[in-house]
Design a protein around this motif. Sequence first.
Motif, PDB file in Angstrom:
ATOM      1  N   PRO A 193       0.281  -1.328  -0.095  1.00 38.67           N
ATOM      2  CA  PRO A 193       0.130   0.489   0.009  1.00 38.67           C
ATOM      3  C   PRO A 193       0.457   1.119   0.201  1.00 38.67           C
ATOM      4  O   PRO A 193       2.325   1.364   0.173  1.00 38.67           O
ATOM      5  N   VAL A 194       0.369   2.744  -0.295  1.00 40.88           N
ATOM      6  CA  VAL A 194       0.687   3.188  -0.719  1.00 40.88           C
ATOM      7  C   VAL A 194       0.695   4.312   0.431  1.00 40.88           C
ATOM      8  O   VAL A 194      -0.440   4.755   1.304  1.00 40.88           O
ATOM      9  N   VAL A 230       4.443  12.628 -10.443  1.00 41.49           N
ATOM     10  CA  VAL A 230       4.652  12.363  -9.051  1.00 41.49           C
ATOM     11  C   VAL A 230       5.080  11.070  -8.510  1.00 41.49           C
ATOM     12  O   VAL A 230       6.174  10.594  -9.708  1.00 41.49           O
ATOM     13  N   LEU A 231       5.633  11.786  -7.183  1.00 47.04           N
ATOM     14  CA  LEU A 231       6.733  10.923  -6.096  1.00 47.04           C
ATOM     15  C   LEU A 231       5.361  10.015  -5.326  1.00 47.04           C
ATOM     16  O   LEU A 231       4.455  10.856  -4.354  1.00 47.04           O
ATOM     17  N   MET A 232       6.033   8.743  -5.172  1.00 43.93           N
ATOM     18  CA  MET A 232       5.211   8.140  -4.183  1.00 43.93           C
ATOM     19  C   MET A 232       5.863   7.176  -3.047  1.00 43.93           C
ATOM     20  O   MET A 232       6.874   6.653  -3.357  1.00 43.93           O
ATOM     21  N   GLN A 233       5.833   7.149  -1.780  1.00 46.56           N
ATOM     22  CA  GLN A 233       6.171   6.408  -0.835  1.00 46.56           C
ATOM     23  C   GLN A 233       5.726   5.117  -0.116  1.00 46.56           C
ATOM     24  O   GLN A 233       4.351   5.669  -0.359  1.00 46.56           O
ATOM     25  N   PHE A 234       6.042   4.415  -0.425  1.00 49.68           N
ATOM     26  CA  PHE A 234       4.824   2.610   0.252  1.00 49.68           C
ATOM     27  C   PHE A 234       5.531   2.775   1.427  1.00 49.68           C
ATOM     28  O   PHE A 234       6.243   3.234   2.553  1.00 49.68           O
ATOM     29  N   GLN A 236       5.689  -0.169   2.657  1.00 48.01           N
ATOM     30  CA  GLN A 236       6.815  -0.773   3.693  1.00 48.01           C
ATOM     31  C   GLN A 236       8.152  -0.282   3.160  1.00 48.01           C
ATOM     32  O   GLN A 236       9.869  -1.258   2.957  1.00 48.01           O
ATOM     33  N   GLY A 237       8.709   1.173   2.557  1.00 49.81           N
ATOM     34  CA  GLY A 237       9.697   1.714   2.571  1.00 49.81           C
ATOM     35  C   GLY A 237       9.856   1.583   0.581  1.00 49.81           C
ATOM     36  O   GLY A 237      11.370   2.169   0.351  1.00 49.81           O
ATOM     37  N   GLY A 238       9.283   1.405  -0.306  1.00 49.32           N
ATOM     38  CA  GLY A 238      10.007   1.019  -1.529  1.00 49.32           C
ATOM     39  C   GLY A 238       9.108   2.992  -2.266  1.00 49.32           C
ATOM     40  O   GLY A 238       7.965   3.299  -1.121  1.00 49.32           O
ATOM     41  N   GLN A 239       9.553   2.947  -3.063  1.00 52.24           N
ATOM     42  CA  GLN A 239       9.638   4.772  -3.821  1.00 52.24           C
ATOM     43  C   GLN A 239       8.819   4.270  -5.356  1.00 52.24           C
ATOM     44  O   GLN A 239       9.853   3.797  -5.834  1.00 52.24           O
ATOM     45  N   PHE A 352       3.161  17.017  -0.070  1.00 48.42           N
ATOM     46  CA  PHE A 352       2.879  15.976   0.315  1.00 48.42           C
ATOM     47  C   PHE A 352       1.692  15.625   0.946  1.00 48.42           C
ATOM     48  O   PHE A 352       1.339  16.771   1.368  1.00 48.42           O
ATOM     49  N   VAL A 353       0.743  14.503   0.035  1.00 48.69           N
ATOM     50  CA  VAL A 353      -0.082  14.439   0.858  1.00 48.69           C
ATOM     51  C   VAL A 353      -0.562  12.685   1.346  1.00 48.69           C
ATOM     52  O   VAL A 353       0.374  11.718   0.774  1.00 48.69           O
ATOM     53  N   THR A 354      -0.399  12.585   3.095  1.00 45.74           N
ATOM     54  CA  THR A 354      -0.502  11.053   2.801  1.00 45.74           C
ATOM     55  C   THR A 354      -2.149  10.463   3.359  1.00 45.74           C
ATOM     56  O   THR A 354      -2.949  10.919   2.698  1.00 45.74           O
ATOM     57  N   VAL A 355      -1.644   9.182   2.260  1.00 47.79           N
ATOM     58  CA  VAL A 355      -3.152   8.713   2.117  1.00 47.79           C
ATOM     59  C   VAL A 355      -3.746   7.394   2.843  1.00 47.79           C
ATOM     60  O   VAL A 355      -2.712   6.959   4.031  1.00 47.79           O
TER      61      VAL A 355
END
Length: 376
Positions: A193-194, A230-234, A236-239, A352-355
């Motif tokens: 999940p993001v 777009v930039l995404m942070q997951f 579990q740590g991936g980007q 940045f926006v939290t999902v």
Amino acid sequence: MANPIGVGIIGAGNISDQYLTNLTSFPDVRVLAIGDLLEDRARAQAEKYAVPKAGGVDVVLDDPDIQIVVNLTIPASHVPVSEAIIAAGKHVWSEKPIGTGRDEARGMLEKADAAGVRVGIAPDTVLGPGVQTAKRAIARGDIGRPLFATTTFQWQGPEIFHPDPAFLYARGGGPLLDMGPYYVSTLVHVFGPVAAVAALGLKGTESRTVQVGPLAGTEFPVEVPSTISVLMQFEQGGQAQSLYSTDSPLRRQGIVEISGTEGTLVIPDPNTFGGEITITRALTEMVIPPAPIVQRVDDVAQEGVLTGRGLGLLDMARSIRDGRPHIATGEFGYHVLDTLLSIEEAVESRGFVTVDSTIAEAGSLGADFDPYAATL
């Protein structure tokens, strides 16, 4: 359930051909009716694919032999049509996105829970041999620990082939909501999940012109950004970094690269069900130009039966029989929508926006899953 599961389709537009081609060839399901506000269009599709009944929407909703209804309407109609299907006591398979707003999508899922019916959400391309083989390669450790992804979707836009493309630039559309579900769904299958997103967006033009069909020459407004970075942070740590654009004369689509500690995995176009899969390994020695840079590239053999749209519905049908969860759930579709809407909000806020939503690890389809086997 000893017989094929009855399926109905609401929406006989462009994409219905892809669904009907496959669903009418899967032994475990039987398409019994097609409904559309344009009843003649529904009848034409029914005749083309030898479907017994066609007409208005009620032809599908009132048929007691139909257990699953495929919602192929435009995005703005996804939730109200899905709710009508739920009210009729039938399971829903909806094209992406699940809806255009969080509250309406969440409300629809709650109604489905209360009614004891299932919701499945496209895209099911992520269940094809391409992405599923790549997932197995990652699980084996073929690229070590996944670190980050790069995805790209850019071209000039759907108005060059679609006879009525205005909805693709309206709220709930644009390259982000139209194509983003394929890429985000793939990334969530790989990274989980993001957690948060950041983005920048722009409109190449304020209006577009239909280029084909009866509406050719008609202008329509562009209501949403037509280019988004777009930039995404997951969690579990991936980007990941992604580009979605319909402002580019240069066509570069279907690019999904997953880089890990031991290699970079190239996944097939997530808007398809399969394709070439490769792993590029790191250089083993220094290369000084003009000497050519040659890197080792390993092919990954694709596993599974290649088919098309309708695969996720088939998994849901068999899951209903077996009493197990299906893979492309409404909750997965909601998390993807929540991520996409968070990206839109990040464009507005330039931060940045939290999902807020999260999901468990996405399930996988085994390499032995055969859509053309009769199992029900």
